[in-house]
Design a protein around this motif. Structure first.
Motif, PDB file in Angstrom:
ATOM      1  N   VAL A 165      14.787   3.175   7.676  1.00 46.10           N
ATOM      2  CA  VAL A 165      13.385   3.494   7.433  1.00 46.10           C
ATOM      3  C   VAL A 165      12.908   2.855   6.127  1.00 46.10           C
ATOM      4  N   TYR A 166      11.687   2.352   6.159  1.00 42.55           N
ATOM      5  CA  TYR A 166      11.040   1.835   4.949  1.00 42.55           C
ATOM      6  C   TYR A 166       9.715   2.559   4.777  1.00 42.55           C
ATOM      7  N   VAL A 167       9.503   3.114   3.584  1.00 37.59           N
ATOM      8  CA  VAL A 167       8.244   3.767   3.240  1.00 37.59           C
ATOM      9  C   VAL A 167       7.623   3.008   2.074  1.00 37.59           C
ATOM     10  N   GLU A 168       6.319   2.766   2.155  1.00 36.33           N
ATOM     11  CA  GLU A 168       5.621   2.072   1.068  1.00 36.33           C
ATOM     12  C   GLU A 168       4.278   2.736   0.795  1.00 36.33           C
ATOM     13  N   LEU A 169       3.922   2.811  -0.460  1.00 37.34           N
ATOM     14  CA  LEU A 169       2.619   3.320  -0.865  1.00 37.34           C
ATOM     15  C   LEU A 169       1.563   2.260  -0.578  1.00 37.34           C
ATOM     16  N   GLY A 170       0.661   2.567   0.347  1.00 36.01           N
ATOM     17  CA  GLY A 170      -0.359   1.604   0.749  1.00 36.01           C
ATOM     18  C   GLY A 170      -1.655   1.799  -0.012  1.00 36.01           C
ATOM     19  N   GLN A 171      -1.625   1.546  -1.306  1.00 33.06           N
ATOM     20  CA  GLN A 171      -2.761   1.862  -2.164  1.00 33.06           C
ATOM     21  C   GLN A 171      -3.590   0.647  -2.571  1.00 33.06           C
ATOM     22  N   ALA A 172      -2.921  -0.478  -2.816  1.00 33.82           N
ATOM     23  CA  ALA A 172      -3.615  -1.639  -3.394  1.00 33.82           C
ATOM     24  C   ALA A 172      -3.801  -2.800  -2.428  1.00 33.82           C
ATOM     25  N   GLY A 173      -3.483  -2.605  -1.155  1.00 34.15           N
ATOM     26  CA  GLY A 173      -3.643  -3.677  -0.178  1.00 34.15           C
ATOM     27  C   GLY A 173      -2.333  -4.378   0.115  1.00 34.15           C
TER      28      GLY A 173
ATOM     29  N   GLU B  67      -1.338  -7.426   0.013  1.00 30.15           N
ATOM     30  CA  GLU B  67      -0.858  -8.484  -0.871  1.00 30.15           C
ATOM     31  C   GLU B  67      -0.105  -7.940  -2.084  1.00 30.15           C
ATOM     32  N   THR B  68      -0.172  -6.629  -2.290  1.00 30.86           N
ATOM     33  CA  THR B  68       0.554  -5.963  -3.378  1.00 30.86           C
ATOM     34  C   THR B  68       1.649  -5.085  -2.789  1.00 30.86           C
ATOM     35  N   VAL B  69       2.870  -5.239  -3.281  1.00 28.98           N
ATOM     36  CA  VAL B  69       3.969  -4.402  -2.798  1.00 28.98           C
ATOM     37  C   VAL B  69       3.906  -3.065  -3.519  1.00 28.98           C
ATOM     38  N   GLY B  70       3.641  -2.012  -2.785  1.00 32.88           N
ATOM     39  CA  GLY B  70       3.536  -0.681  -3.372  1.00 32.88           C
ATOM     40  C   GLY B  70       4.891  -0.014  -3.550  1.00 32.88           C
ATOM     41  N   ASN B  71       4.893   1.117  -4.211  1.00 35.97           N
ATOM     42  CA  ASN B  71       6.134   1.851  -4.469  1.00 35.97           C
ATOM     43  C   ASN B  71       6.789   2.320  -3.178  1.00 35.97           C
ATOM     44  N   SER B  72       8.113   2.324  -3.207  1.00 34.97           N
ATOM     45  CA  SER B  72       8.891   3.045  -2.218  1.00 34.97           C
ATOM     46  C   SER B  72       9.584   4.179  -2.971  1.00 34.97           C
ATOM     47  N   TYR B  73      10.319   5.049  -2.275  1.00 32.30           N
ATOM     48  CA  TYR B  73      10.818   6.277  -2.886  1.00 32.30           C
ATOM     49  C   TYR B  73      12.266   6.548  -2.482  1.00 32.30           C
ATOM     50  N   THR B  74      13.040   7.100  -3.437  1.00 30.03           N
ATOM     51  CA  THR B  74      14.443   7.402  -3.136  1.00 30.03           C
ATOM     52  C   THR B  74      14.712   8.908  -3.190  1.00 30.03           C
ATOM     53  N   THR B  75      14.700   9.488  -4.386  1.00 29.38           N
ATOM     54  CA  THR B  75      15.096  10.899  -4.522  1.00 29.38           C
ATOM     55  C   THR B  75      13.917  11.855  -4.600  1.00 29.38           C
TER      56      THR B  75
ATOM     57  N   ASP C 258      13.954   0.014  11.272  1.00 27.63           N
ATOM     58  CA  ASP C 258      13.575   0.471  12.616  1.00 27.63           C
ATOM     59  C   ASP C 258      12.191   1.112  12.623  1.00 27.63           C
ATOM     60  N   VAL C 259      11.847   1.773  11.521  1.00 26.75           N
ATOM     61  CA  VAL C 259      10.575   2.492  11.416  1.00 26.75           C
ATOM     62  C   VAL C 259       9.981   2.232  10.033  1.00 26.75           C
ATOM     63  N   ILE C 260       8.653   2.048   9.977  1.00 22.46           N
ATOM     64  CA  ILE C 260       7.953   1.819   8.716  1.00 22.46           C
ATOM     65  C   ILE C 260       6.816   2.819   8.593  1.00 22.46           C
ATOM     66  N   PHE C 261       6.731   3.452   7.436  1.00 23.82           N
ATOM     67  CA  PHE C 261       5.617   4.349   7.132  1.00 23.82           C
ATOM     68  C   PHE C 261       4.877   3.803   5.906  1.00 23.82           C
ATOM     69  N   ILE C 262       3.569   3.635   6.051  1.00 26.46           N
ATOM     70  CA  ILE C 262       2.726   3.231   4.928  1.00 26.46           C
ATOM     71  C   ILE C 262       1.882   4.440   4.546  1.00 26.46           C
ATOM     72  N   ALA C 263       2.023   4.890   3.310  1.00 18.61           N
ATOM     73  CA  ALA C 263       1.339   6.101   2.855  1.00 18.61           C
ATOM     74  C   ALA C 263      -0.065   5.765   2.376  1.00 18.61           C
ATOM     75  N   GLY C 264      -1.054   6.395   2.999  1.00 22.36           N
ATOM     76  CA  GLY C 264      -2.450   6.162   2.642  1.00 22.36           C
ATOM     77  C   GLY C 264      -3.099   7.424   2.111  1.00 22.36           C
ATOM     78  N   SER C 265      -4.381   7.339   1.781  1.00 20.69           N
ATOM     79  CA  SER C 265      -5.127   8.509   1.341  1.00 20.69           C
ATOM     80  C   SER C 265      -6.607   8.139   1.215  1.00 20.69           C
ATOM     81  N   SER C 266      -7.354   9.028   0.553  1.00 18.70           N
ATOM     82  CA  SER C 266      -8.788   8.802   0.328  1.00 18.70           C
ATOM     83  C   SER C 266      -9.023   8.548  -1.156  1.00 18.70           C
TER      84      SER C 266
END
Length: 292
Positions: A125-133, A135-143, A181-189
């Motif tokens: 699994v890969y999770v990324e913070l989808g905040q800046a678009g 073209e910018t690699v956002g944070n991922s998280y471990t612990t 296998d699975v990707i989650f991009i975290a979004g918000s308002s």
């Protein structure tokens, strides 16, 4: 940070819009003087703030103001439940607090039971913070945050060992090599984040998908297993570390273990929680796949 949420709450609980701003720990402008001047009967403080505000808390306690420490950031069932029960005592609502804490304990126990019964290899699994678009690699998280949820679910988090601390960006070449296998991009308002993945109250599914699509269209991503199999998802970043984060945990678990969670509807869980416990109605898009 999230006006769409604030506007809804201040409309039904107007007094929060009139509260005195005493600053906050994260920005380093928390004012002990303003706080003491308000003569509060109690202060509720998150554990991370309590730990970092040694001088301030000593001043508050010297002023005779008791401090109640809560901790939803640890993301453990025990601390979620204990924090909720503590708030019940503060507000004289022990019955309601017990109901909420017991619900959380029950939902998380059900998730753990289903995961334990699931068979097959761990999903990558890969999770990324989808905040800046895209073209910018956002944070991922471990612990912490999504990383802690992935640990709870027994997933193979590709960010482990690839970021300098509990969060940070993963090298994009490594994401291609890891082939999740699975990707989650975290979004918000979020405010002033026009390229962010859009989720939350008032957001239509089409809007979420339109903002998510450019991430899946990154160079090389067309060859990723997650993209090929339709396992690219948007999820509301604000769901983690809340008393209803079991709904987000259900959603992720359902993608990792579809058979074990076949009868679980995470969106319905979040809707029921709103109807039973929150002062604002459920609306919008909080978690969904890129492809319907």
């Amino acid at each position: 940070w999230r006006p769409a949420i604030w506007q809804r709450y201040v409309a039904v609980v107007p007094r929060i819009g009139e509260a005195v701003d005493v600053g906050n720990t994260e920005d380093g402008d928390f004012s002990v003087e303003k706080t003491i001047a308000l003569k509060p009967s109690v202060i509720v403080m998150p554990e991370w703030a309590y730990s970092s505000l040694k001088t301030a808390r000593e001043q508050l306690e010297a002023a005779g103001i008791p401090i109640v420490v809560i901790d939803y950031n640890a993301q453990t069932v025990e601390r979620h439940a204990a924090s909720t029960r503590a708030l019940g005592v503060v507000f004289g609502a022990q019955g309601r607090a017990e109901e909420l804490a017991s619900l959380y304990e029950k939902e998380m126990a059900d998730i753990r039971r289903r995961v334990a019964s699931a068979t097959g290899a761990k999903a990558k699994v890969y999770v990324e913070l989808g905040q800046a678009g895209p073209e910018t690699v956002g944070n991922s998280y471990t612990t912490t945050m999504w990383g802690k949820i992935l640990d709870t679910l027994g997933a193979e988090n590709i960010a482990i060992g690839r970021v300098p601390g509990p969060w940070g960006p993963v090298n994009p070449e490594y994401v291609l090599a890891a082939n999740p296998d699975v990707i989650f991009i975290a979004g918000s308002s979020w405010l002033n984040r026009p390229k962010a993945v859009k989720t939350g109250y008032g957001t239509e599914p089409e809007t979420t998908r339109q903002s998510l699509a450019p991430y899946a269209a990154r160079a090389g991503w067309e060859n990723l297993k997650a993209v090929k199999t339709g396992e690219v998802h948007a999820i509301e970043h604000g769901l983690a570390r809340t008393l209803f984060d079991f709904a987000a945990t259900q959603y992720i678990a359902k993608r990792l273990y579809p058979a074990a969670f076949a009868d679980v509807d995470p969106v319905a869980s979040l809707r029921r929680y709103h109807e039973a416990y929150l002062p604002v109605p459920f609306s919008g898009t909080w978690m969904l796949p890129l492809k319907p």
